[in-house]
Design a protein around this motif. Structure first.
Motif, PDB file in Angstrom:
ATOM      1  N   ASN A 147       0.777  -1.148   0.285  1.00  0.00           N
ATOM      2  CA  ASN A 147       0.074   0.142  -0.055  1.00  0.00           C
ATOM      3  C   ASN A 147       0.751   1.304  -0.037  1.00  0.00           C
ATOM      4  O   ASN A 147       1.673   1.536   1.038  1.00  0.00           O
ATOM      5  N   ILE A 148       0.766   2.233  -1.119  1.00  0.00           N
ATOM      6  CA  ILE A 148       1.733   3.149  -1.174  1.00  0.00           C
ATOM      7  C   ILE A 148       1.426   4.383  -0.294  1.00  0.00           C
ATOM      8  O   ILE A 148       2.309   4.954   0.088  1.00  0.00           O
ATOM      9  N   HIS A 149       0.379   4.483   0.471  1.00  0.00           N
ATOM     10  CA  HIS A 149      -0.265   5.528   1.409  1.00  0.00           C
ATOM     11  C   HIS A 149       0.537   4.964   2.613  1.00  0.00           C
ATOM     12  O   HIS A 149       0.714   6.102   3.533  1.00  0.00           O
ATOM     13  N   SER A 150       0.575   3.990   2.973  1.00  0.00           N
ATOM     14  CA  SER A 150       1.193   3.263   4.206  1.00  0.00           C
ATOM     15  C   SER A 150       2.803   3.448   4.231  1.00  0.00           C
ATOM     16  O   SER A 150       3.346   3.490   5.132  1.00  0.00           O
ATOM     17  N   VAL A 151       3.260   3.136   3.115  1.00  0.00           N
ATOM     18  CA  VAL A 151       4.699   2.843   2.999  1.00  0.00           C
ATOM     19  C   VAL A 151       5.278   3.560   1.611  1.00  0.00           C
ATOM     20  O   VAL A 151       5.498   3.123   0.841  1.00  0.00           O
ATOM     21  N   PRO A 152       5.217   5.107   1.807  1.00  0.00           N
ATOM     22  CA  PRO A 152       5.401   5.957   0.652  1.00  0.00           C
ATOM     23  C   PRO A 152       6.847   5.744   0.055  1.00  0.00           C
ATOM     24  O   PRO A 152       7.166   5.904  -0.946  1.00  0.00           O
ATOM     25  N   ASP A 153       7.942   5.428   0.934  1.00  0.00           N
ATOM     26  CA  ASP A 153       9.191   5.281   0.433  1.00  0.00           C
ATOM     27  C   ASP A 153       9.702   3.851  -0.110  1.00  0.00           C
ATOM     28  O   ASP A 153      11.044   3.500  -0.080  1.00  0.00           O
ATOM     29  N   TYR A 154       8.788   2.861  -0.080  1.00  0.00           N
ATOM     30  CA  TYR A 154       9.001   1.553  -0.523  1.00  0.00           C
ATOM     31  C   TYR A 154       9.962   1.356  -1.542  1.00  0.00           C
ATOM     32  O   TYR A 154      10.979   0.595  -1.630  1.00  0.00           O
ATOM     33  N   LEU A 155       9.755   2.232  -2.757  1.00  0.00           N
ATOM     34  CA  LEU A 155      10.552   2.015  -4.007  1.00  0.00           C
ATOM     35  C   LEU A 155      11.953   2.556  -3.952  1.00  0.00           C
ATOM     36  O   LEU A 155      12.817   2.310  -4.868  1.00  0.00           O
ATOM     37  N   THR A 156      12.415   3.425  -2.808  1.00  0.00           N
ATOM     38  CA  THR A 156      13.536   3.919  -2.665  1.00  0.00           C
ATOM     39  C   THR A 156      14.457   2.963  -2.023  1.00  0.00           C
ATOM     40  O   THR A 156      15.696   3.371  -1.841  1.00  0.00           O
ATOM     41  N   GLN A 157      14.239   1.770  -1.454  1.00  0.00           N
ATOM     42  CA  GLN A 157      15.014   1.060  -0.508  1.00  0.00           C
ATOM     43  C   GLN A 157      15.694  -0.004  -1.385  1.00  0.00           C
ATOM     44  O   GLN A 157      15.411  -0.376  -2.497  1.00  0.00           O
ATOM     45  N   ASP A 158      16.885  -0.240  -0.892  1.00  0.00           N
ATOM     46  CA  ASP A 158      17.759  -1.309  -1.554  1.00  0.00           C
ATOM     47  C   ASP A 158      17.719  -2.467  -0.858  1.00  0.00           C
ATOM     48  O   ASP A 158      18.190  -2.948   0.110  1.00  0.00           O
ATOM     49  N   LYS A 162      18.589  -4.996   2.742  1.00  0.00           N
ATOM     50  CA  LYS A 162      17.681  -5.075   3.832  1.00  0.00           C
ATOM     51  C   LYS A 162      16.417  -5.683   3.032  1.00  0.00           C
ATOM     52  O   LYS A 162      15.960  -5.038   2.231  1.00  0.00           O
ATOM     53  N   THR A 163      16.061  -6.736   3.620  1.00  0.00           N
ATOM     54  CA  THR A 163      14.603  -7.496   2.893  1.00  0.00           C
ATOM     55  C   THR A 163      13.394  -6.526   3.221  1.00  0.00           C
ATOM     56  O   THR A 163      13.399  -5.959   3.817  1.00  0.00           O
ATOM     57  N   PRO A 164      12.362  -6.874   2.282  1.00  0.00           N
ATOM     58  CA  PRO A 164      11.165  -6.068   2.448  1.00  0.00           C
ATOM     59  C   PRO A 164      10.514  -6.362   3.842  1.00  0.00           C
ATOM     60  O   PRO A 164       9.986  -5.554   4.344  1.00  0.00           O
ATOM     61  N   ASN A 165      10.484  -7.680   4.137  1.00  0.00           N
ATOM     62  CA  ASN A 165      10.258  -7.998   5.502  1.00  0.00           C
ATOM     63  C   ASN A 165      10.836  -6.997   6.609  1.00  0.00           C
ATOM     64  O   ASN A 165      10.130  -6.639   7.690  1.00  0.00           O
ATOM     65  N   GLN A 166      12.224  -6.957   6.642  1.00  0.00           N
ATOM     66  CA  GLN A 166      12.932  -6.228   7.656  1.00  0.00           C
ATOM     67  C   GLN A 166      12.637  -4.702   7.618  1.00  0.00           C
ATOM     68  O   GLN A 166      12.310  -4.016   8.689  1.00  0.00           O
ATOM     69  N   TYR A 167      12.556  -4.112   6.468  1.00  0.00           N
ATOM     70  CA  TYR A 167      12.053  -2.836   6.381  1.00  0.00           C
ATOM     71  C   TYR A 167      10.834  -2.382   6.796  1.00  0.00           C
ATOM     72  O   TYR A 167      10.545  -1.453   7.614  1.00  0.00           O
ATOM     73  N   LEU A 168       9.913  -3.389   6.433  1.00  0.00           N
ATOM     74  CA  LEU A 168       8.231  -3.007   6.820  1.00  0.00           C
ATOM     75  C   LEU A 168       8.296  -3.445   8.033  1.00  0.00           C
ATOM     76  O   LEU A 168       7.275  -2.638   8.766  1.00  0.00           O
ATOM     77  N   SER A 169       8.854  -4.314   8.830  1.00  0.00           N
ATOM     78  CA  SER A 169       8.664  -4.278  10.339  1.00  0.00           C
ATOM     79  C   SER A 169       9.113  -3.254  11.034  1.00  0.00           C
ATOM     80  O   SER A 169       8.896  -2.823  12.144  1.00  0.00           O
ATOM     81  N   GLU A 170      10.346  -2.544  10.423  1.00  0.00           N
ATOM     82  CA  GLU A 170      10.743  -1.440  11.263  1.00  0.00           C
ATOM     83  C   GLU A 170       9.895  -0.073  11.029  1.00  0.00           C
ATOM     84  O   GLU A 170       9.707   0.720  11.806  1.00  0.00           O
ATOM     85  N   THR A 171       9.373  -0.026   9.762  1.00  0.00           N
ATOM     86  CA  THR A 171       8.503   1.067   9.379  1.00  0.00           C
ATOM     87  C   THR A 171       7.115   0.893  10.061  1.00  0.00           C
ATOM     88  O   THR A 171       6.719   2.174  10.178  1.00  0.00           O
ATOM     89  N   CYS A 172       6.578  -0.023   9.816  1.00  0.00           N
ATOM     90  CA  CYS A 172       5.202  -0.361  10.162  1.00  0.00           C
ATOM     91  C   CYS A 172       5.109  -1.402  11.064  1.00  0.00           C
ATOM     92  O   CYS A 172       4.867  -2.539  10.682  1.00  0.00           O
ATOM     93  N   PRO A 173       5.240  -1.096  12.468  1.00  0.00           N
ATOM     94  CA  PRO A 173       5.346  -2.305  13.331  1.00  0.00           C
ATOM     95  C   PRO A 173       4.055  -3.187  13.123  1.00  0.00           C
ATOM     96  O   PRO A 173       2.926  -2.959  13.212  1.00  0.00           O
ATOM     97  N   LEU A 174       4.415  -4.578  13.140  1.00  0.00           N
ATOM     98  CA  LEU A 174       3.379  -5.468  12.679  1.00  0.00           C
ATOM     99  C   LEU A 174       2.435  -5.727  13.957  1.00  0.00           C
ATOM    100  O   LEU A 174       2.830  -5.713  15.102  1.00  0.00           O
ATOM    101  N   THR A 175       1.183  -5.860  13.539  1.00  0.00           N
ATOM    102  CA  THR A 175       0.155  -5.950  14.730  1.00  0.00           C
ATOM    103  C   THR A 175      -0.669  -7.032  14.358  1.00  0.00           C
ATOM    104  O   THR A 175      -1.461  -7.582  15.298  1.00  0.00           O
ATOM    105  N   ALA A 176      -0.890  -7.628  13.114  1.00  0.00           N
ATOM    106  CA  ALA A 176      -1.682  -8.772  12.785  1.00  0.00           C
ATOM    107  C   ALA A 176      -1.251  -9.410  11.481  1.00  0.00           C
ATOM    108  O   ALA A 176      -0.551  -8.754  10.711  1.00  0.00           O
ATOM    109  N   ILE A 177      -1.253 -10.548  11.319  1.00  0.00           N
ATOM    110  CA  ILE A 177      -1.039 -11.463  10.178  1.00  0.00           C
ATOM    111  C   ILE A 177      -2.055 -12.500   9.667  1.00  0.00           C
ATOM    112  O   ILE A 177      -2.643 -12.587  10.559  1.00  0.00           O
ATOM    113  N   GLU A 178      -2.092 -12.739   8.509  1.00  0.00           N
ATOM    114  CA  GLU A 178      -3.076 -13.556   8.005  1.00  0.00           C
ATOM    115  C   GLU A 178      -2.202 -14.442   7.044  1.00  0.00           C
ATOM    116  O   GLU A 178      -1.586 -14.050   6.233  1.00  0.00           O
ATOM    117  N   HIS A 179      -2.272 -15.922   7.291  1.00  0.00           N
ATOM    118  CA  HIS A 179      -1.494 -16.708   6.709  1.00  0.00           C
ATOM    119  C   HIS A 179      -2.433 -17.981   5.951  1.00  0.00           C
ATOM    120  O   HIS A 179      -3.209 -18.310   6.518  1.00  0.00           O
TER     121      HIS A 179
END
Length: 237
Positions: A147-158, A162-179
């Motif tokens: 979601n670009i509104h929640s994570v606006p700088d996603y495309l600028t990451q290397d 740093k994996t997407p999982n690590q970046y998202l966990s640091e930027t948007c602390p996880l509160t719920a998951i669905e598997h």
């Protein structure tokens, strides 16, 4: 005199034969009937020991031929009820981690993506596609929409650092998951990407993640069926 249950004694006997090399890969082991007589136990007890070793990947049953020692295949393992950083998992197993970023773009949500992310059809969305490796062997193809509104700088990451999982966990602390987990027949692209044989199955993990009340990302995580497993542990009162 050992106090081990009888099936564990038989399992240990077979395991020792395998580990010592007395029964090498491809060797046809002693039949269940012979083991029943050797240990003076029931067929069910012998069968339990062999089933355990088959589940552990040390033996393989071949209908009408017998049971044989097989080459052990080490499977990577991830928790089903949690989210771990795959780079840390690989390194924790003493393996070398790396990844290849295949795609990292802005696109528009089709009907499926819009539904999974809870956004409007044709909304702008970030998309990434990454292959994760352990010792130069591909163990996961990660296809992710964000979601670009929640994570606006996603495309600028290397994401090679740093994996997407690590970046998202640091930027948007996880509160719920669905598997959701399913076994699938992979298409040619996935077979080539994960270096699968023509008959090898694929394990697909569908994952959605939330931070507070915001749905952050949706990911499809493809794994070689012969090299990966998911586990869970539930504590009961």
């Amino acid at each position: 005199m050992t106090n081990k249950p009888l099936y564990l004694q038989i399992k240990s006997f077979i395991d020792t034969k395998i580990e010592s090399g007395h029964w090498p890969v491809g060797h046809k082991i002693t039949t269940e009937l012979e083991l029943t007589e050797q240990f003076n136990v029931s067929r069910m007890t012998v069968n339990k020991a062999i089933r355990d070793l088959v589940s552990e990947g040390k033996l393989i049953r071949k209908p009408r031929l017998g049971t044989f020692v097989c080459s052990p295949t080490e499977k990577a393992e991830s928790p089903l009820l949690d989210i771990n950083n795959i780079s840390q998992e690989v390194r924790a197993r003493g393996q070398v981690y790396k990844n290849t970023v295949l795609s990292q773009i802005q696109t528009h949500a089709d009907e499926t993506t819009a539904t999974r992310l809870g956004i409007m059809l044709n909304s702008k969305v970030f998309y990434s596609e990454i292959i994760h490796y352990a010792d130069d062997k591909p163990i996961q193809l990660e296809v992710r929409w964000v979601n670009i509104h929640s994570v606006p700088d996603y495309l600028t990451q290397d994401f090679s650092k740093k994996t997407p999982n690590q970046y998202l966990s640091e930027t948007c602390p996880l509160t719920a998951i669905e598997h959701t987990v399913e076994a699938i027949i992979p298409d040619e692209k996935i077979k080539e990407t994960l270096q699968l044989s023509s008959t090898e199955p694929c394990l697909l993990l569908n994952r959605r993640t939330w931070s507070k009340d915001r749905l952050i990302s949706f990911a499809l995580l493809y794994h070689p069926g012969s090299k990966y497993k998911l586990s869970s542990k539930v504590l009961l009162d």
